[in-house]
Design a protein around this motif. Structure first.
Motif, PDB file in Angstrom:
ATOM      1  N   TYR A 109      19.433 -17.660  28.720  1.00  0.00           N
ATOM      2  CA  TYR A 109      18.285 -16.785  28.514  1.00  0.00           C
ATOM      3  C   TYR A 109      18.420 -15.522  29.343  1.00  0.00           C
ATOM      4  O   TYR A 109      19.154 -15.467  30.329  1.00  0.00           O
ATOM      5  CB  TYR A 109      16.970 -17.508  28.835  1.00  0.00           C
ATOM      6  CG  TYR A 109      16.766 -17.828  30.296  1.00  0.00           C
ATOM      7  CD1 TYR A 109      16.014 -16.984  31.107  1.00  0.00           C
ATOM      8  CD2 TYR A 109      17.314 -18.962  30.868  1.00  0.00           C
ATOM      9  CE1 TYR A 109      15.819 -17.271  32.443  1.00  0.00           C
ATOM     10  CE2 TYR A 109      17.113 -19.262  32.192  1.00  0.00           C
ATOM     11  CZ  TYR A 109      16.371 -18.413  32.985  1.00  0.00           C
ATOM     12  OH  TYR A 109      16.185 -18.700  34.307  1.00  0.00           O
ATOM     13  N   THR A 157       9.422 -10.073  28.995  1.00  0.00           N
ATOM     14  CA  THR A 157      10.089 -10.470  27.768  1.00  0.00           C
ATOM     15  C   THR A 157      11.203 -11.445  28.099  1.00  0.00           C
ATOM     16  O   THR A 157      12.074 -11.156  28.915  1.00  0.00           O
ATOM     17  CB  THR A 157      10.671  -9.247  27.038  1.00  0.00           C
ATOM     18  OG1 THR A 157       9.614  -8.321  26.785  1.00  0.00           O
ATOM     19  CG2 THR A 157      11.312  -9.648  25.732  1.00  0.00           C
ATOM     20  N   THR A 186      14.285 -13.745  26.386  1.00  0.00           N
ATOM     21  CA  THR A 186      15.137 -13.913  25.219  1.00  0.00           C
ATOM     22  C   THR A 186      15.952 -15.173  25.431  1.00  0.00           C
ATOM     23  O   THR A 186      16.767 -15.240  26.349  1.00  0.00           O
ATOM     24  CB  THR A 186      16.065 -12.691  25.047  1.00  0.00           C
ATOM     25  OG1 THR A 186      15.270 -11.513  24.991  1.00  0.00           O
ATOM     26  CG2 THR A 186      16.876 -12.808  23.778  1.00  0.00           C
ATOM     27  N   THR A 241      12.539 -14.803  21.002  1.00  0.00           N
ATOM     28  CA  THR A 241      12.027 -13.743  21.856  1.00  0.00           C
ATOM     29  C   THR A 241      10.567 -14.047  22.157  1.00  0.00           C
ATOM     30  O   THR A 241       9.759 -14.193  21.246  1.00  0.00           O
ATOM     31  CB  THR A 241      12.153 -12.371  21.172  1.00  0.00           C
ATOM     32  OG1 THR A 241      13.519 -12.176  20.802  1.00  0.00           O
ATOM     33  CG2 THR A 241      11.722 -11.253  22.102  1.00  0.00           C
TER      34      THR A 241
END
Length: 131
Positions: free
Chosen positions: A27, A37, A39, A110
């Motif tokens: 990640y 954020t 991912t 996301t």
């Protein structure tokens, strides 16, 4: 010829699943002025297999794979490939977990977690000409 007997540790019943053993996905984390954020790279996962849970300051992301190989598949080291993903992060209490947004595209999950806005903070004004 002697018989080889292996001990049975747990009964194998049809449909019985062992305790889930998760692996941590790769990640990335990006902090923006108004949000965080995340991912996550979770190949083999569909959108209905993703679960987001917030417990106090913690965010727990569980992503279950949709297709598993047969249990009697004769290949080696499949136990690592078949495991689902789980990521546990302690983000803190400065985030609004109820407004979390997530999207999944081609194995890339996301997640956007907005930050709490302090009560004393004013909205950002546009530049003003003073002189």
């Amino acid at each position: 010829m002697p018989a080889i007997i292996h001990p049975i540790t747990a009964p194998r019943l049809p449909g019985a699943r062992p305790a889930p053993d998760y692996r941590t996905p790769h990640y990335d984390c990006t902090e923006l002025p108004t949000a965080l954020t995340l991912t996550l790279y979770v190949p083999g996962v569909d959108a209905h297999g993703v679960e987001l849970v917030a417990r106090g300051p913690d965010l727990i992301v569980t992503a279950r794979k949709t297709t598993h190989l047969r249990a009697n598949w004769p290949a080696l080291h499949l136990e690592k490939v078949q495991r689902d993903y789980q990521l546990k992060l302690r983000l803190g209490l400065g985030f609004n977990f109820e407004a979390t947004q997530a999207s999944l595209t081609r194995g890339v999950l996301t997640i956007m977690v907005p930050k709490n806005r302090p009560a004393h903070a004013r909205p950002i004004d546009r530049q003003r000409q003073v002189a």
